[in-house]
Motif scaffolding. Sequence first.
Motif, PDB file in Angstrom:
ATOM      1  N   UNK A  69       0.822  -1.216   0.000  1.00 15.29           N
ATOM      2  CA  UNK A  69       0.000   0.000   0.000  1.00 15.29           C
ATOM      3  C   UNK A  69       0.853   1.261   0.000  1.00 15.29           C
ATOM      4  N   UNK A  70       1.993   1.222   0.658  1.00 15.17           N
ATOM      5  CA  UNK A  70       2.902   2.364   0.657  1.00 15.17           C
ATOM      6  C   UNK A  70       3.313   2.709  -0.782  1.00 15.17           C
ATOM      7  N   UNK A  71       3.662   1.684  -1.547  1.00 14.63           N
ATOM      8  CA  UNK A  71       4.077   1.913  -2.939  1.00 14.63           C
ATOM      9  C   UNK A  71       2.922   2.471  -3.768  1.00 14.63           C
ATOM     10  N   UNK A 151      12.979   2.014  10.262  1.00 15.58           N
ATOM     11  CA  UNK A 151      11.566   2.050   9.886  1.00 15.58           C
ATOM     12  C   UNK A 151      10.948   3.445   9.773  1.00 15.58           C
ATOM     13  N   UNK A 152      11.554   4.462  10.361  1.00 15.31           N
ATOM     14  CA  UNK A 152      11.005   5.815  10.202  1.00 15.31           C
ATOM     15  C   UNK A 152      10.912   6.249   8.739  1.00 15.31           C
ATOM     16  N   UNK A 153      11.900   5.954   7.890  1.00 11.85           N
ATOM     17  CA  UNK A 153      11.756   6.338   6.474  1.00 11.85           C
ATOM     18  C   UNK A 153      10.542   5.682   5.804  1.00 11.85           C
ATOM     19  N   UNK A 154      10.166   4.504   6.270  1.00  9.39           N
ATOM     20  CA  UNK A 154       8.984   3.833   5.713  1.00  9.39           C
ATOM     21  C   UNK A 154       7.730   4.641   6.030  1.00  9.39           C
ATOM     22  N   UNK A 155       7.642   5.119   7.271  1.00 13.70           N
ATOM     23  CA  UNK A 155       6.506   5.964   7.643  1.00 13.70           C
ATOM     24  C   UNK A 155       6.563   7.292   6.903  1.00 13.70           C
ATOM     25  N   UNK A 156       7.759   7.883   6.799  1.00 10.39           N
ATOM     26  CA  UNK A 156       7.912   9.177   6.128  1.00 10.39           C
ATOM     27  C   UNK A 156       7.386   9.105   4.696  1.00 10.39           C
ATOM     28  N   UNK A 157       7.640   8.011   4.024  1.00 11.71           N
ATOM     29  CA  UNK A 157       7.180   7.848   2.642  1.00 11.71           C
ATOM     30  C   UNK A 157       5.659   7.993   2.554  1.00 11.71           C
ATOM     31  N   UNK A 158       4.956   7.483   3.534  1.00 12.27           N
ATOM     32  CA  UNK A 158       3.482   7.528   3.525  1.00 12.27           C
ATOM     33  C   UNK A 158       2.959   8.930   3.820  1.00 12.27           C
ATOM     34  N   UNK A 159       3.783   9.781   4.453  1.00 13.12           N
ATOM     35  CA  UNK A 159       3.293  11.117   4.801  1.00 13.12           C
ATOM     36  C   UNK A 159       2.937  11.950   3.582  1.00 13.12           C
ATOM     37  N   UNK A 160       3.341  11.534   2.394  1.00 12.49           N
ATOM     38  CA  UNK A 160       3.023  12.254   1.166  1.00 12.49           C
ATOM     39  C   UNK A 160       1.549  12.103   0.774  1.00 12.49           C
ATOM     40  N   UNK A 161       0.899  11.068   1.277  1.00 11.96           N
ATOM     41  CA  UNK A 161      -0.449  10.716   0.815  1.00 11.96           C
ATOM     42  C   UNK A 161      -1.549  11.453   1.578  1.00 11.96           C
ATOM     43  N   UNK A 162      -2.104  12.453   0.939  1.00 12.84           N
ATOM     44  CA  UNK A 162      -3.250  13.160   1.508  1.00 12.84           C
ATOM     45  C   UNK A 162      -4.448  12.205   1.505  1.00 12.84           C
ATOM     46  N   UNK A 163      -5.208  12.226   2.562  1.00 10.81           N
ATOM     47  CA  UNK A 163      -6.371  11.350   2.658  1.00 10.81           C
ATOM     48  C   UNK A 163      -6.151  10.163   3.582  1.00 10.81           C
ATOM     49  N   UNK A 185       9.189  15.867   7.014  1.00 10.62           N
ATOM     50  CA  UNK A 185       8.279  14.857   6.476  1.00 10.62           C
ATOM     51  C   UNK A 185       7.567  15.491   5.282  1.00 10.62           C
ATOM     52  N   UNK A 186       6.639  14.774   4.707  1.00  7.27           N
ATOM     53  CA  UNK A 186       5.849  15.326   3.600  1.00  7.27           C
ATOM     54  C   UNK A 186       4.478  15.799   4.071  1.00  7.27           C
ATOM     55  N   UNK A 187       4.228  15.828   5.367  1.00  5.86           N
ATOM     56  CA  UNK A 187       2.920  16.276   5.846  1.00  5.86           C
ATOM     57  C   UNK A 187       2.556  17.649   5.306  1.00  5.86           C
ATOM     58  N   UNK A 188       3.550  18.525   5.127  1.00  5.30           N
ATOM     59  CA  UNK A 188       3.285  19.856   4.597  1.00  5.30           C
ATOM     60  C   UNK A 188       3.292  19.916   3.072  1.00  5.30           C
ATOM     61  N   UNK A 189       3.537  18.775   2.421  1.00 10.08           N
ATOM     62  CA  UNK A 189       3.597  18.715   0.960  1.00 10.08           C
ATOM     63  C   UNK A 189       2.714  17.585   0.428  1.00 10.08           C
TER      64      UNK A 189
END
Length: 192
Positions: A69-71, A151-163, A185-189
Amino acid sequence: DGGGAVLTGKKELPVLEKIGPDGNREWLKAESLDIIEWMEAERSDRFREKSGREDLTAFFASDGRFKVNQRILSRPRNLKLTHLKDWSREEDRAYAKAKYEKGGFDYAAAEAGDAESQLEMTKLLEEASILLGSDTSLYEDGVLGFDDLLYLPEFRTVTVAKGVEWPDRLRKYVVSAHSKASVGTYFDHQVE
């Protein structure tokens, strides 16, 4: 020309190279874990060792629900992050897309299944929140260690997904740990 292949012959990051006083390369490390191992050997205060927790290994398995799902959620969105340096050049986006398509990733299918993947990831993040050993680490004593680094980079990758909805505890952990490392993170992007 694929660009960026001077050091290793492939386009990959991270790379750490040591140049000697004579200007020649003494060594090159092109694998993240090799770089971490070298950094650990150079430090007097050792980083917390990998725990070997089977629950973490299973949750983040490359063929597991989280990674799949991350991918689906991140790869199409990453191509839209053109305002960020890593994704600003067309040739870099084309390279990433071709690389993943060659490996069997289907961008059209990912975008078609995005809504379902958002719901699935929201559930998976609830499960991940339970994996935290404390509010600030995957370890019970709250000290960041190798598991967090892995494992933090794995979570960071998901921060890009709005919704995708993040449990408060997990989101605070991800933001706080990245902040300690001066990594955003990507929370702001986020991208829809």
